[in-house]
Design a protein around this motif. Structure first.
Motif, PDB file in Angstrom:
ATOM      1  N   THR A 269       0.849  -1.196   0.000  1.00  0.00           N
ATOM      2  CA  THR A 269       0.000   0.000   0.000  1.00  0.00           C
ATOM      3  C   THR A 269       0.885   1.247   0.000  1.00  0.00           C
ATOM      4  O   THR A 269       2.084   1.165  -0.175  1.00  0.00           O
ATOM      5  CB  THR A 269      -0.943  -0.011   1.211  1.00  0.00           C
ATOM      6  OG1 THR A 269      -0.169  -0.215   2.398  1.00  0.00           O
ATOM      7  CG2 THR A 269      -1.975  -1.133   1.097  1.00  0.00           C
TER       8      THR A 269
ATOM      9  N   HIS B  52     -11.166  -5.678  -2.002  1.00  0.00           N
ATOM     10  CA  HIS B  52     -10.430  -5.436  -0.765  1.00  0.00           C
ATOM     11  C   HIS B  52     -11.309  -5.909   0.381  1.00  0.00           C
ATOM     12  O   HIS B  52     -12.490  -6.226   0.194  1.00  0.00           O
ATOM     13  CB  HIS B  52     -10.099  -3.951  -0.600  1.00  0.00           C
ATOM     14  CG  HIS B  52     -11.214  -3.156  -0.003  1.00  0.00           C
ATOM     15  ND1 HIS B  52     -12.420  -2.961  -0.649  1.00  0.00           N
ATOM     16  CD2 HIS B  52     -11.325  -2.531   1.201  1.00  0.00           C
ATOM     17  CE1 HIS B  52     -13.215  -2.238   0.118  1.00  0.00           C
ATOM     18  NE2 HIS B  52     -12.573  -1.968   1.250  1.00  0.00           N
TER      19      HIS B  52
ATOM     20  N   ASP C  99     -10.861  -3.155   6.495  1.00  0.00           N
ATOM     21  CA  ASP C  99     -10.047  -1.943   6.384  1.00  0.00           C
ATOM     22  C   ASP C  99     -10.874  -0.754   6.862  1.00  0.00           C
ATOM     23  O   ASP C  99     -11.844  -0.355   6.207  1.00  0.00           O
ATOM     24  CB  ASP C  99      -9.620  -1.748   4.921  1.00  0.00           C
ATOM     25  CG  ASP C  99      -9.080  -0.360   4.649  1.00  0.00           C
ATOM     26  OD1 ASP C  99      -8.337   0.152   5.502  1.00  0.00           O
ATOM     27  OD2 ASP C  99      -9.402   0.206   3.581  1.00  0.00           O
TER      28      ASP C  99
ATOM     29  N   ASP D 181      -6.831   0.625   1.976  1.00  0.00           N
ATOM     30  CA  ASP D 181      -6.970  -0.515   1.067  1.00  0.00           C
ATOM     31  C   ASP D 181      -8.041  -0.231   0.017  1.00  0.00           C
ATOM     32  O   ASP D 181      -7.879  -0.555  -1.156  1.00  0.00           O
ATOM     33  CB  ASP D 181      -7.320  -1.780   1.846  1.00  0.00           C
ATOM     34  CG  ASP D 181      -6.155  -2.287   2.678  1.00  0.00           C
ATOM     35  OD1 ASP D 181      -5.088  -1.650   2.659  1.00  0.00           O
ATOM     36  OD2 ASP D 181      -6.313  -3.321   3.342  1.00  0.00           O
TER      37      ASP D 181
END
Length: 394
Positions: free
Chosen positions: A129, A180, A184, A189
């Motif tokens: 990321t 994703h 998160d 993400d």
């Protein structure tokens, strides 16, 4: 390499949020919100310095691929903690057929202070990321603050071209899904996947959106499906392979894995062979194959060896992100034994720029150097409280 302070732009938070960085602030343990995107300072590089770093990154990538070949050929999966025979077979097949499998991006974390050779800290080749802020907001920051200058940043163009070139490897007649996990909470993400989806669309690919939690299993057909019961033939996931091969659907993933040549039903991106590169054991294998290499740090799997009494060492779990589980041990200090498999790497403290500890995140797209993102932390471990700072070539 030089750190310079400056005054943030008026309305900077709204600006970077509109450019995709919807997580510009980080909540700290004391409850305070502090900048994650931090433009109160920036880093300056010379062009020759960047060109030299690009060469280092591409050499390191080639060395990592050779190390992966060694792991597969020598059958050293146990060193990586990969002991399930089905996973070993899946990774081995993916490696041998890697030319048939789309693979887009990865990120090296490097120690560099502008003087000596850059040192490899780790390789994030499966679910890296900090891509959005590296590709977009820092580019627009440069254009606004330093018009006519340059930046180590061709991420967007290279990502679009990577999807365009690799489109022929995707199953025809079906969209490429992007996923994703809903776990998160910060949105990093989410935005990373959204950005990659955008680059795929700019390359002319048909795409769909889905969360990992919404992927269904159709028992009648024996295939993964979306919420509309449509078969998922190809999917980019920001979800680590070590989770994908151990959660309750792991058996289905392995049973239906398309490892090139249409041999299964679902093609996952990044491919399974990336498990070889996103494991900290890779650092020890690299040192074993290239002892004394100027861009590597001594690293071992069976303990810190001489590092305990000389330089000190860092114990890193084989898998993990955001510095979780990483411990630092100064030379000559007693350390409790680790119960989990670790890589023991020479302690090379991150360079100190005015009290800020800096790590360079050097991006690779299709095996070529593509850009730079810089994170700072207050301590020696780059954790979830790190800050992202832009850079410029002057």
């Amino acid at each position: 390499m030089e750190r310079r302070t400056t005054t943030p732009r008026a309305g900077w938070q709204r600006t970077v949020e509109e450019q995709g960085c919807i997580y510009p602030l980080t909540r700290h343990p004391d409850g305070s919100l502090r900048p994650y995107w931090d433009e109160s300072a920036y880093y300056v590089f010379s062009l020759p310095e960047v060109e030299a770093l690009e060469e280092v990154v591409e050499e390191l990538h080639r060395m990592c691929l050779a190390a992966a070949e060694h792991i597969v050929t020598a059958g050293r999966f146990a060193d990586l903690g990969i002991t399930d025979p089905r996973v070993v077979r899946a990774v081995t097949e993916a490696w041998h057929r890697r030319a048939e499998l789309p693979s887009v991006y990865a990120r090296f974390d490097l120690r560099h202070d502008g003087t000596g050779p850059a040192k490899l800290l780790e390789y994030n080749a499966d679910t890296p990321t900090s891509l959005v802020e590296a590709a977009s907001p820092q580019w627009f920051w440069m254009e606004e603050r330093f018009p006519g200058a340059d930046q180590w940043n061709s991420l967007h163009e290279r990502l679009v071209e990577a999807w365009r070139k690799q489109a022929a490897l995707l199953p025809p007649g079906s969209p490429l899904y992007f996923a994703h996990s809903e776990a998160d909470e910060l949105g990093e993400d989410l935005m990373t996947v959204a950005y990659l989806k955008e680059t795929a669309e700019q390359a002319g690919l048909a795409t769909e959106w889905i969360s990992m939690e919404d992927i269904g299993w159709d028992r009648l057909s024996g295939r993964f499906v979306d919420t509309g019961l449509r078969f998922i033939r190809s999917i980019f996931k920001l979800y680590p392979w070590e989770w994908l091969t151990t959660d309750r659907f792991a058996g289905h993933v392995l049973d239906t894995l398309d490892n090139g040549g249409g041999t299964g039903t679902t093609l996952w991106i990044e491919p399974a062979w990336k498990m070889l590169l996103s494991n900290k054991a890779l650092l020890a294998v690299l040192w074993e194959l290239h002892p004394g290499h100027p861009n590597l740090l001594p690293a071992y799997l069976d303990g810190p060896r001489e590092l305990a009494g000389t330089t000190g060492y860092v114990a890193k779990p084989l898998l993990g992100r955001e510095g979780a589980g990483v411990t630092i041990h100064r030379p000559g200090t007693e350390a409790p034994p680790r119960t989990e498999p670790c890589c023991y790497q020479e302690l090379a403290p991150l360079p100190d720029f005015d009290g800020n500890r800096t790590v360079l995140g050097a991006w690779v797209v299709e095996g070529e150097s593509a850009g730079l993102g810089i994170r700072e932390s207050s301590g020696l471990v780059t954790d979830e409280y790190a800050r992202f700072l832009p850079h410029v070539i002057l």
